[in-house]
Structure formats: C-alpha cells, structure tokens
Design an enzyme around this catalytic site. Structure first.
Site, short mmCIF file in Angstrom:
data_model
loop_
_atom_site.label_atom_id
_atom_site.label_comp_id
_atom_site.label_asym_id
_atom_site.label_seq_id
_atom_site.Cartn_x
_atom_site.Cartn_y
_atom_site.Cartn_z
N CYS A 41 -19.26 26.36 -3.61
CA CYS A 41 -19.98 26.67 -4.98
C CYS A 41 -19.69 28.00 -5.05
O CYS A 41 -19.57 28.48 -6.32
CB CYS A 41 -21.21 26.10 -4.93
SG CYS A 41 -21.17 24.21 -4.66
N CYS A 79 -24.51 25.28 -1.13
CA CYS A 79 -22.94 25.10 -0.88
C CYS A 79 -22.19 26.39 -0.79
O CYS A 79 -22.26 27.22 -1.72
CB CYS A 79 -22.61 24.06 -2.16
SG CYS A 79 -20.70 23.95 -2.53
#
Length: 330
Positions: free
Chosen positions: A93, A90
């Site tokens: 993230c 991600c």
C-alpha cells in the site's frame, strides 16, 4: 522479465467480474443517512466538486463509512471515483498509494481518488469483499465498474485509468468538463517536480549496464533511508539482473545433475526465474533449504527471500513459497 514484477492479470479480471453488479451500496447509504440525522457538522461538498481537506490534495480525499455516500456514490454520478482500500501495516500500500495520489492530482479532476483505511472502516472493505490490500475499485454512476488488486507498476495503472476514462467519458459529464479546464490550464507552463538526483544516477548506471554502480547508489539511499521501498525494490532488481545476465545457459541441467552443489542450485534458480519459471525456481531453493544445514542453508534461504523481493508480496506464488519455506525451516 516483465512477468517477474507484474501481478497476474487474470486475478485483476476475476476481481472486476466478481464486483460487477454484485455490490449493494444501500447499506452504506443507510449508515450515512443515519449519521446525517446526528447534530450537523461541516457541510459536504457538492458532487463533482474538489474536496476540502482529505487526503492532502484537491482530487485526493479520505473517506469513512459515514461519508461514503456523499463523497463516493454521489460524486461518481459526475466523475469516476477510484477507491483505494489500504491499511497502515500494508507494505505494498505504501508503494501504490503515492502513485495513485500523484496521478489523481495530475488528472485535473477527470477522476477522484477516495482513500479508505480498511481497519477503521471495515464495513466498506466487507462491502467490496476485500480479501487483501491494496485493492482498488472504480465507481461510476454509483456502481463498481472495474477493479484490481496489488501494487501494479505505474505504467499499468496509467493504462488502466486511460481505459476507464475513455469508457466513461460519454456517460459522466464531469470528465469532459475537467478535460476542458485542464486543456486551458495546460497553455500555461507548469513547473515539473524535480527528480531525486540519487535515483537518476542509479537509473543511469543501470541503463548503462554498470550494475555495480547502480547497486552502490541504491545501497547508499537505503543507508540514509532504510524504509525507502522504491530503493529496496530497485536494489533487488539490479542484483538479480546482474546475476541473470551472467548466468550459464547450462545452469539448470548442471544443477539437476548435481543436487548437492549449492552454487549450482542458486545459479539454476536465477536461470529459471529469468525464463519466467517462477514456481520452479522457488521450489528448487526450498528443496535446497531442506537438504542443507548451517551456513549453506542460510545462503539458500537468503537467496530465496531476495527473489521474493522481485514480486508483489500478495502474489499467490510468493505466498505459497513462503509457507513452504517456513515448513522446510521448522
């Protein structure tokens, strides 16, 4: 321009409402109890005490399904535990997690950051009904009390944490104790983490309106560190700001009158985005991709992709526009 980079607050409110009173932590508690009946391993920390090991700091820990009860639920009886649900693949993230980790360490123990890899701990993600990452959930008194999704800007995260701590100070005894300890420690001067001089130079150029110098500075960082997400986002913002400030106020009307003029379409999309007409800007460029071919088509596509960089990849408008772009291309 704030609306360009900020996630939709209505989605954050909806997520918090969906979690409130709807999460049953008993399933994870049962799994933790089952794990505890296995041959004994290292002893767990007392609730509210700093973690041993974990996420790389005193108030940052890594959590699994087996120790979620001890590390999150029980400790949330003393201080809020902020659960960061992330994944290695991600991109957002990688922007959000370092900010949360730094703020957790700076908090001095008024709250704890618990990091959960959703790929290796899918039941925790299922527990909170996570549909995208990053998702952040605050736990207090053993129950979720607030949440947000996406990589929010740091000022918004600070505001969210301040509101959380203020609301829970009288309910969780560990907050006041940590604040008292932090106050005593604050009497001693602390060493500030040195700022990256490359970013300082780029930001100063941007603040002075020297967009060419700012762009060159960020590009130099990316040449040395191609995966630097902060530099990528800043470079996209600099390029857009430069175009938006020099945009012709009549660009939208001109583009509407000359749909085959690609330069006019690109300028109009910038003007629409500067006016927070996000979906209109995306639609204009997707239509330009459909109408053009060859180099012109690639210019329209690249311009649109550059605009995507100004947003959280999980933004609904970006996701919809990416699907429409793929349809236009293929």
């Amino acid at each position: 321009m704030e609306t360009v980079t900020r996630p939709d607050p209505r989605k954050t409110a909806a997520l918090s409402a969906a979690l409130a009173g709807a999460v049953d932590l008993s399933a994870l508690k049962a799994r933790a109890d089952a794990a505890a009946r296995q041959p004994a391993g290292p002893a767990q920390s007392e609730p509210g005490a700093p973690a041993a090991g974990g996420g790389g700091g005193e108030w940052v820990i890594d959590v699994t399904e087996a120790d979620f009860q001890a590390k999150v639920v029980e400790r949330s009886l003393q201080i809020p535990v902020v659960v960061d649900l992330w994944a290695t693949w991600c991109g957002p993230c990688k922007q959000l997690s370092p900010v949360l980790e730094r703020l957790a360490e700076a908090s001095g123990g008024t709250w704890l950051l618990a990091k959960v890899d959703v790929d290796t701990n899918p039941r925790i993600a299922q527990l909170f009904g996570v549909q995208s990452v990053p998702t952040v959930v605050a736990i207090a008194g053993g129950q979720p009390v607030d949440a947000f999704a996406g990589a929010l800007p740091e000022p918004q995260i600070r505001e969210w944490l301040t509101t959380l701590i203020d609301a829970l100070r009288d309910r969780l005894p560990g907050i006041a104790a940590a604040e008292a300890n932090r106050g005593a420690a604050a009497e001693q001067p602390a060493e500030e983490e040195p700022e990256d001089p490359r970013f300082v130079a780029a930001e100063e150029a941007f603040d002075q309106g020297d967009y060419a110098a700012a762009e060159a500075a960020y590009q130099e960082i990316l040449t040395a560190e191609p995966a630097n997400e902060m530099a990528k986002a800043a470079l996209a913002q600099v390029r857009f700001t430069a175009r938006a400030e020099s945009a012709d106020p009549a660009a939208i009307a001109k583009a509407d009158a000359t749909p085959d003029d690609l330069d006019a379409q690109l300028a109009a999309a910038d003007a629409e985005l500067a006016a927070s007409q996000v979906e209109e800007a995306f639609t204009r460029l997707i239509n330009a991709v459909r109408r053009t071919a060859g180099e012109d088509r690639d210019r329209a596509r690249k311009h649109l992709v550059d605009l995507f960089e100004l947003f959280d990849p999980a933004d609904d408008r970006v996701m919809k526009a990416r699907r429409n772009l793929a349809s236009a291309l293929f």
